[in-house]
Design an enzyme around this catalytic site. Structure first.
Site, mmCIF file in Angstrom:
data_model
loop_
_atom_site.group_PDB
_atom_site.id
_atom_site.type_symbol
_atom_site.label_atom_id
_atom_site.label_comp_id
_atom_site.label_asym_id
_atom_site.label_seq_id
_atom_site.Cartn_x
_atom_site.Cartn_y
_atom_site.Cartn_z
ATOM 1 N N SER A 35 0.839 -1.195 0.000
ATOM 2 C CA SER A 35 0.000 0.000 0.000
ATOM 3 C C SER A 35 0.882 1.256 0.000
ATOM 4 O O SER A 35 1.759 1.396 -0.848
ATOM 5 C CB SER A 35 -0.953 -0.035 1.202
ATOM 6 O OG SER A 35 -1.909 0.979 1.146
ATOM 7 N N ASP A 92 -8.489 -6.685 -4.580
ATOM 8 C CA ASP A 92 -8.152 -5.344 -4.089
ATOM 9 C C ASP A 92 -8.787 -4.317 -5.018
ATOM 10 O O ASP A 92 -8.299 -4.074 -6.116
ATOM 11 C CB ASP A 92 -6.632 -5.182 -4.050
ATOM 12 C CG ASP A 92 -6.184 -3.842 -3.474
ATOM 13 O OD1 ASP A 92 -7.045 -2.988 -3.194
ATOM 14 O OD2 ASP A 92 -4.962 -3.653 -3.309
ATOM 15 N N HIS A 118 -7.862 -5.210 -0.178
ATOM 16 C CA HIS A 118 -6.595 -4.485 -0.066
ATOM 17 C C HIS A 118 -5.742 -5.011 1.084
ATOM 18 O O HIS A 118 -4.514 -5.022 1.004
ATOM 19 C CB HIS A 118 -6.875 -2.990 0.120
ATOM 20 C CG HIS A 118 -5.652 -2.137 0.120
ATOM 21 N ND1 HIS A 118 -4.751 -2.127 -0.931
ATOM 22 C CD2 HIS A 118 -5.143 -1.273 1.053
ATOM 23 C CE1 HIS A 118 -3.761 -1.288 -0.658
ATOM 24 N NE2 HIS A 118 -3.971 -0.771 0.540
#
Length: 374
Positions: free
Chosen positions: A153, A318, A351
Site C-alpha cells: 500500500s 483489491d 486491499h
C-alpha cells in the site's frame, strides 16, 4: 512456510539535528525516528532490507515486546528465521515515519519554537520527505545501498519512490498492493475521512492536545470508512452476510447487523490509540503521491531514472489499488528495459491481503528474495 518469529525485540531512537527541508516548503529543524531491526547486518553491509509501513503502520514490524507479549508486529508473519524475510540471511529495518504517532517526531511532539505540541502546525509531509529521512537513517546505520526496499500500500509507494529518488541505493524494490498515484475515487475517500475529523467539535483546529481532549468521534468514523475500502465485498459477505446480532429487527438506529458491530469495534479500537493529526497527514501524503508529475504525467519517463530490479505484486480482490494499477508500473518499467517480476495473487481479503499469511503470496516473495545476491 510458517518459520519462526524473531521473538522479543526493542525499539531504538535516532536523533537528527540536520534540518529537513520538506516538499511543502516547511522545515523540520531537528527530528527523531523510532525504528526496530531484526537479524544481523553483515560485514559488507549488503544484506539490509527496509520495510516501509502503510497509513496506520509503524516501526514494530515483527516480534513482540518482553513486557507486552501480545503486542505482535504488524507483518510478523513474513519476518523471521525461515520466513520470506529471513533474518538468518537479511538485516531488516522498520521505522515509524515522520508525522507518525508511535515515537517519531509528529504532531503530538513538542514544537521547539513554542514548547507546546505541534498539532496542526506540524508541516505537511510527502512520501519523498519520508524517503529522504529514511536515507539519513540508512547513513546512520552505515548502509550505502539496500538489498531491497519493500512495503504494501503506502509502503509500496515509498519503495517505488526510493527507486526513483535514490536509484543507486536500491538494488531491489518490492512494491505490493500499490499504485503509481491515487485515483479520484481514492482521493474522495480520503477527503471524506478527513472531513469526519476536521468537523469533530473536539478537533479544536488540530490543537486538541491543549484542550485535554481528542476528536475520537471523527477518527472513529474515518477508520470505519477506511476499513470498508480495505476489505472485499466477497469477504464481507462471507464473514458477515446480513446476519443480525439478535434474531429480529429492532426498528431503531442502534447496532443490528454483525457488520455494523464489526466496523464500530474497529473504529473504537483505532481511535483509542491513533492520533487524528497523523491520520490527516498520512492521507494527504497518499493524495500527493504522484512521481510522474515531475515528468508531465509520463510514468515511463519517471521510471527511466530507476536502476533496481522489481517485484510488483497485486491482489485480485483489491478494489482500492486494483491489479490494473500495478500493471501501469510494470508497463513503465518494461518500457525502460528493467528487470521486473509481476504476480497477481488470488486472495479474498481485498486491499488488506498484503498483510495476510498465504502460502502462494509468501512463496512469491520468498522466491524473489532467495534470488537476491548479497
Amino acid at each position: 512456510m510458517p518459520g519462526q518469529s524473531v521473538g522479543a525485540v526493542q525499539p531504538q531512537r535516532a536523533h537528527f539535528d540536520q534540518p529537513l527541508h520538506l516538499r511543502s516548503g516547511g522545515v523540520l529543524p531537528a527530528y527523531d525516528l523510532v525504528y526496530e531491526t531484526y537479524g544481523t547486518l553483515n560485514a559488507a553491509k549488503s544484506n539490509a532490507i527496509l520495510v516501509c509501513h502503510a497509513l496506520s503502520g509503524h516501526h514494530h514490524v515483527a516480534g513482540h515486546y518482553a513486557d507486552q507479549p501480545d503486542n505482535i508486529g504488524w507483518w510478523d508473519n513474513i519476518v523471521g528465521p525461515g520466513r520470506p524475510l529471513d533474518t538468518d540471511k537479511f538485516f531488516i529495518v522498520g521505522l515509524n515515519n515522520l508525522g507518525g504517532c508511535h515515537g517519531s517526531t509528529g504532531p503530538s511532539s513538542l514544537n521547539p519554537a513554542t514548547g507546546k505540541p505541534w498539532g496542526a502546525d506540524f508541516p505537511i509531509v510527502a512520501v519523498n520527505d519520508w524517503v529522504h529521512a529514511q536515507a539519513r537513517l540508512a547513513d546512520l546505520l552505515g548502509i550505502d545501498s539496500w538489498a531491497a526496499v519493500m512495503g504494501g500500500s503506502l509502503g509500496g509507494m515509498q519503495a517505488l519512490r526510493w527507486s526513483i529518488t535514490f536509484p543507486e541505493r536500491v538494488r531491489n524494490a518490492i512494491v505490493i498492493a500499490a499504485a503509481p498515484k491515487l485515483s479520484a475515487q481514492n482521493i474522495a475517500f480520503n477527503d471524506v475521512a478527513r472531513q469526519a475529523i476536521l468537523t469533530d467539535p473536539d478537533f479544536h483546529g488540530g490543537h486538541y492536545y491543549e484542550h485535554n481532549t481528542r476528536p475520537v468521534r471523527g477518527l472513529r468514523l474515518a477508520r470505519m470508512l477506511g476499513h470498508i475500502t480495505y476489505l472485499s465485498d466477497d469477504q464481507m459477505g462471507e464473514k458477515f452476510g446480513r446476519e443480525l446480532r439478535n434474531s429480529a429487527f429492532s426498528f431503531g438506529y442502534g447496532v443490528e447487523f454483525e457488520v455494523e458491530s464489526y466496523l464500530r469495534y474497529q473504529g473504537d479500537k483505532f481511535a483509542g490509540y491513533f492520533d487524528a493529526n497523523t491520520y490527516l497527514l498520512m492521507t494527504k501524503a497518499l493524495d500527493y503521491f504522484d512521481p510522474s508529475r515531475e515528468d508531465d504525467g509520463n510514468l515511463t519517463a519517471t521510471m527511466a531514472r530507476t536502476q533496481a530490479n522489481f517485484l510488483i505484486a497485486s491482489f485480485t480482490t483489491d478494489w482500492r489499488f486494483t491489479p490494473a494499477r500495478s500493471k501501469e508500473i510494470v508497463a513503465a518499467l518494461l518500457a525502460n528495459g528493467r528487470n521486473v517480476s509481476y504476480a497477481e495473487i488470488d486472495l479474498n481479503f481485498g486491499h488488506d491481503s498484503f498483510l495476510m499469511e498465504d502460502a502462494h503470496y509468501h512463496g512469491v516473495v520468498d522466491a524473489y528474495l532467495r534470488n537476491i545476491k548479497l
